[in-house]
Design an enzyme around this catalytic site. Sequence first.
Site, mmCIF file in Angstrom:
data_model
loop_
_atom_site.group_PDB
_atom_site.id
_atom_site.type_symbol
_atom_site.label_atom_id
_atom_site.label_comp_id
_atom_site.label_asym_id
_atom_site.label_seq_id
_atom_site.Cartn_x
_atom_site.Cartn_y
_atom_site.Cartn_z
ATOM 1 N N ILE B 25 0.824 -1.207 0.000
ATOM 2 C CA ILE B 25 0.000 0.000 0.000
ATOM 3 C C ILE B 25 0.865 1.268 0.000
ATOM 4 C CG2 ILE B 25 -0.248 -0.061 2.532
ATOM 5 C CD1 ILE B 25 -2.935 1.206 0.118
ATOM 6 N N LYS B 111 -4.862 1.854 8.370
ATOM 7 C CA LYS B 111 -5.939 1.182 9.092
ATOM 8 C C LYS B 111 -5.783 -0.321 8.967
ATOM 9 C CE LYS B 111 -8.003 -0.497 6.355
ATOM 10 N NZ LYS B 111 -7.606 -1.539 5.329
#
Lengths: 370, 370
Positions: B25, B111
Amino acid sequence: MSPSPPAEQARRPPVRFGIMGCASIARKLARAMLLAPSAVVAAVGSRSEAKARAFATDNGLATAAPRLHGSYEALLDDPGVDAVYLPLPTSLHLRWATAAAAKGKHVLLEKPTALCAADLDAILAACDSAGVQFMDATMWMHHPRTAKMRELVADEDSTGDIRVINSLFSFRADEEFLHNDIRVKPDLDALGALGDVGWYCIRAILWAVDYELPKTVFALCNPVRNQAGVLLGCGATLYWADGKIATFNCSFHANLTSDMTIVGTNGTLHVTDLVIPYEEKSAQFSMATKSKFAELHIGWDPLPSKHVLPTDLPQEALMIQEFSRLVQNIRDAGGKPDGKWPAITRKTQIVMDAVKTSIDNEFGPVDISS
Amino acid sequence: MSPSPPAEQARRPPVRFGIMGCASIARKLARAMLLAPSAVVAAVGSRSEAKARAFATDNGLATAAPRLHGSYEALLDDPGVDAVYLPLPTSLHLRWATAAAAKGKHVLLEKPTALCAADLDAILAACDSAGVQFMDATMWMHHPRTAKMRELVADEDSTGDIRVINSLFSFRADEEFLHNDIRVKPDLDALGALGDVGWYCIRAILWAVDYELPKTVFALCNPVRNQAGVLLGCGATLYWADGKIATFNCSFHANLTSDMTIVGTNGTLHVTDLVIPYEEKSAQFSMATKSKFAELHIGWDPLPSKHVLPTDLPQEALMIQEFSRLVQNIRDAGGKPDGKWPAITRKTQIVMDAVKTSIDNEFGPVDISS
């Protein structure tokens, strides 16, 4: 029973319908019978002949010149009626649908078909004994969009194993409805929103899983009732043994919404105007298959596809056509009633009973034995 | 804290980011930092300098010439780093986010932000003590579509009182993911699908209700776990005192789906690509307000409206811009950290804890005291 092709259906005399009760929904069905080539409105029966006459006049039936009956009994005694469409309050279904069957009339019954599965079973038994066709009036089942959705939902590559289904059906009832509509009256439609809008949610879910009954049903914990105890909103979660899950929510207190979302291992279907399409001439849905995020997760590839299904006749006229085809096959060709439709109705009613039982039992689990 | 206008933000020196860990990511975020005018990639830290170098080379950071650090400690000791982006496995967040705050670095945290609300509280306390900005990396919050949806959801005439929210986020993980990804490892990301995809469902629901915590949470009864006990799919139903209800379902086993549906007394919002829009340059949603069936119920009037929101920068670059603006305001103008973002994160984590507790307690109710 083998289906009769359209040409054969067109050669057969139309089915002579009797409209049994002048509910608001009957206006839409009267129009559907005018539009459907294989149907004629042969008679209208109401609690008074004046009401039947007003209904015929107000709904463009003058040319059809239906016989007007001042009682339901008189309509059922009319030898020129092959089939009845029955939109009476739910509490009257058991009495009048069984009476219709006993008189040899085929029965197209509004939803919810009965107050409970036991009552429905009595209706179905009466139809079975009389050899008449039974069908519930769930119109969206007959739209060509539904057939196209079935093709994709049944296809392993397009949808795969269904994992999650969500269904919503609500509309915002006004004060007049909330005080006076039969759907909020315990003596007329005791199932309230569950029977009215919830019916469609349950049917949508069962449709999605090709009518495999869930194993366990839990009602959601926040039903809304009116002072008489009639449900104005509720919902449930349905579980299948293979891990599939469905949730629905139905309400008279939220903006008009008619969603079905199906997520499978391979694909996702979205439809947001399931019960009544936004427009009459065509309806659409969206299907995403083998969806992935694009490289770096900056978009999707592939994108969902929009499917648009045109239709010459509105779904309620297609329902009349299909019901008429089955009736013609019995009346004109020695065929037997098609058991598919009563079986679907019965499963819908069984799940509805389970939701009701769960609500009554403080939202505990209700197992369904299939 | 008053927001600084874009012109003022542009006059301030860019925020110097350190990327702390080379997770997949992080590649998307490195690109976002290249696109965001107020950010520069000042440093990359990994468990080895070779890994940091490979990441910089592979992600177009050569021109930026970031300093390369062979340990997270070295990155945090770099005086030329204002803020860290931290995409490490969740089990490492508590240690490294508190360490970053202690070194005076602002913290943009992936997250799920922590394994439980207590761990998050420790991170937030560290940020608070150090006077650094905290934000979680929930990118869709920063898309202009989200601002437009907020405008309509907050508007009484457009949406009214929210009654039902449904949120779905799933993707179909392949065998490689299901065996080797950190998100299925109990020692790395013990929250599994709940922490990964479920995070977005919970955030979407809380966003819809403007962050009012639900009163009670029930987990759905069919969570899926791997052999190590990590959740691969689960869901929950959330209840508010005023009758609002939300349901979510998240899974690593179903086709990529990212839905948020909000039904209020006056309007219905549908978005089907919430977390990552289908395309980078614009995103859409559908809003139906005061929907009714047309006369005879043969269509809808009015029809839903489609809203299309273009964006010059992708949502992750807008997130970097917003985070940078807050950091610049502290670094360059004597401002204080904005408490809005940690408060939102905390509520998300509290609901996640409640879902986890309900799953662990046989799906019983978990009350949330707000």
